[in-house]
Write a protein that holds these residues in place. Sequence first.
Motif, short mmCIF file in Angstrom:
data_model
loop_
_atom_site.label_atom_id
_atom_site.label_comp_id
_atom_site.label_asym_id
_atom_site.label_seq_id
_atom_site.Cartn_x
_atom_site.Cartn_y
_atom_site.Cartn_z
N THR A 77 0.85 -1.19 0.00
CA THR A 77 0.00 0.00 0.00
C THR A 77 0.88 1.24 0.00
OG1 THR A 77 -1.76 -1.15 1.21
CG2 THR A 77 -1.81 1.26 1.20
N SER A 78 0.71 2.08 -0.98
CA SER A 78 1.49 3.31 -1.11
C SER A 78 0.62 4.50 -0.74
CB SER A 78 2.02 3.47 -2.54
OG SER A 78 2.63 4.73 -2.73
N GLU A 79 1.06 5.25 0.27
CA GLU A 79 0.35 6.45 0.70
C GLU A 79 1.21 7.67 0.43
OE1 GLU A 79 -0.47 5.76 4.79
OE2 GLU A 79 -2.12 4.36 4.40
N ALA A 80 0.58 8.77 0.06
CA ALA A 80 1.34 9.98 -0.29
C ALA A 80 0.55 11.22 0.11
CB ALA A 80 1.65 10.00 -1.78
N LYS A 81 1.27 12.33 0.20
CA LYS A 81 0.67 13.62 0.53
C LYS A 81 1.13 14.68 -0.45
CE LYS A 81 0.10 13.06 5.54
NZ LYS A 81 0.44 13.62 6.88
N ALA A 82 0.26 15.64 -0.70
CA ALA A 82 0.61 16.80 -1.49
C ALA A 82 0.36 18.02 -0.61
CB ALA A 82 -0.25 16.88 -2.77
N LEU A 83 1.46 18.66 -0.22
CA LEU A 83 1.39 19.74 0.77
C LEU A 83 0.79 19.17 2.06
CD1 LEU A 83 0.28 22.69 -1.54
CD2 LEU A 83 2.57 22.11 -0.76
N TRP A 84 -0.39 19.66 2.45
CA TRP A 84 -0.98 19.17 3.70
C TRP A 84 -2.12 18.20 3.45
CZ3 TRP A 84 -0.10 24.36 2.59
CH2 TRP A 84 0.99 24.93 3.28
N PHE A 85 -2.33 17.82 2.19
CA PHE A 85 -3.47 16.99 1.85
C PHE A 85 -3.03 15.56 1.53
CE2 PHE A 85 -4.42 21.35 0.60
CZ PHE A 85 -5.61 21.58 1.27
N ALA A 86 -3.73 14.61 2.08
CA ALA A 86 -3.44 13.20 1.81
C ALA A 86 -4.06 12.79 0.49
CB ALA A 86 -3.98 12.33 2.95
N LEU A 87 -3.27 12.14 -0.33
CA LEU A 87 -3.74 11.64 -1.61
C LEU A 87 -4.28 10.22 -1.46
CD1 LEU A 87 -0.84 12.91 -3.91
CD2 LEU A 87 -3.09 13.95 -3.57
N PRO A 88 -5.13 9.80 -2.38
CA PRO A 88 -5.65 8.43 -2.31
C PRO A 88 -4.50 7.42 -2.37
CG PRO A 88 -6.93 9.73 -3.86
CD PRO A 88 -5.75 10.57 -3.49
N SER A 89 -4.62 6.35 -1.62
CA SER A 89 -3.59 5.32 -1.59
C SER A 89 -3.68 4.41 -2.81
CB SER A 89 -3.70 4.49 -0.30
OG SER A 89 -4.97 3.86 -0.25
N ILE A 90 -2.55 3.79 -3.14
CA ILE A 90 -2.48 2.83 -4.24
C ILE A 90 -2.06 1.48 -3.66
CG2 ILE A 90 -1.26 2.19 -6.36
CD1 ILE A 90 -1.04 5.10 -7.04
N VAL A 91 -2.76 0.44 -4.05
CA VAL A 91 -2.45 -0.90 -3.58
C VAL A 91 -1.97 -1.74 -4.76
CG1 VAL A 91 -3.31 -2.98 -2.45
CG2 VAL A 91 -4.16 -0.73 -1.74
N VAL A 92 -0.75 -2.27 -4.64
CA VAL A 92 -0.16 -3.10 -5.68
C VAL A 92 -0.04 -4.52 -5.15
CG1 VAL A 92 1.81 -3.43 -7.22
CG2 VAL A 92 1.11 -1.13 -6.58
N LYS A 93 -0.36 -5.50 -5.99
CA LYS A 93 -0.33 -6.90 -5.57
C LYS A 93 0.51 -7.72 -6.54
CE LYS A 93 -3.46 -10.64 -4.15
NZ LYS A 93 -4.87 -11.04 -4.04
N ALA A 94 1.28 -8.65 -5.98
CA ALA A 94 2.12 -9.53 -6.81
C ALA A 94 1.95 -10.97 -6.35
CB ALA A 94 3.58 -9.11 -6.72
N GLU A 95 1.88 -11.88 -7.32
CA GLU A 95 1.84 -13.32 -7.06
C GLU A 95 2.90 -13.98 -7.91
OE1 GLU A 95 -1.96 -15.10 -7.54
OE2 GLU A 95 -3.04 -13.57 -6.40
#
Length: 224
Positions: A77-95
């Motif tokens: 799960t990748s979480e990020a922020k732009a200035l003071w705002f949280a951006l939507p997270s991205i979930v990457v899956k590998a098998e």
Amino acid sequence: MMKGLSLFKKCVYAAVIVGILFTGYKLTRNTGRSSSGLPDLFSENIQDRFYAYATKITGKQSLYVAKLNQMEVFERTSEAKALWFALPSIVVKAEVPVEYNYYVNLTSGWRFEVIENVLHVFIPELTNSTPAINIAKLKVGVAKGSLLRNETDVVKRFEQELPGLLVERGIEHRNLVREQARASVEGFVKAWIESFVSRKGTAYKIQVLFPGEKPAQNTESQIK
């Protein structure tokens, strides 16, 4: 005007002839004969060469003791922020199917003690080689995306770090193969002793111990 027309016709005729020859070449380059049955005017000769060179050759004195096949599933799960705002997270899956191979070093860390007809074999900790990945069955994708994020960068970074994650998993899986490895070492020691020691009137129980383990009072393994 007539001369100009004649020159134009000559150019057209020349273009048609070249086109026919080129088309005939494309249609018959694999058969070696033209559509009329006559030998092709063009031919193609293909030569393949393969090159290889050794970057490093090493000899390892290790005892192969166990193999583990696992279907590894990773989710990041990748979480990020732009200035003071949280951006939507991205979930990457590998098998990916992975083969782990485990060894015991033969050059150091071994110790033998015989106490009351029990042969205690102290061996070094398990080591594992680089995990073998089945690339053909590797699946990496975005389980949860976002239009506000660069999903490609997250996936690319995840793929680059995946080999390192598999190495860590190989270390974590040592406990899963420890008993199989213990049995493999026990069989190796039995065969080794039987190859050059006269066992007439003797019988040794064998106990294989990894670092940190203490000898037990009762064992079941025995050279008969």
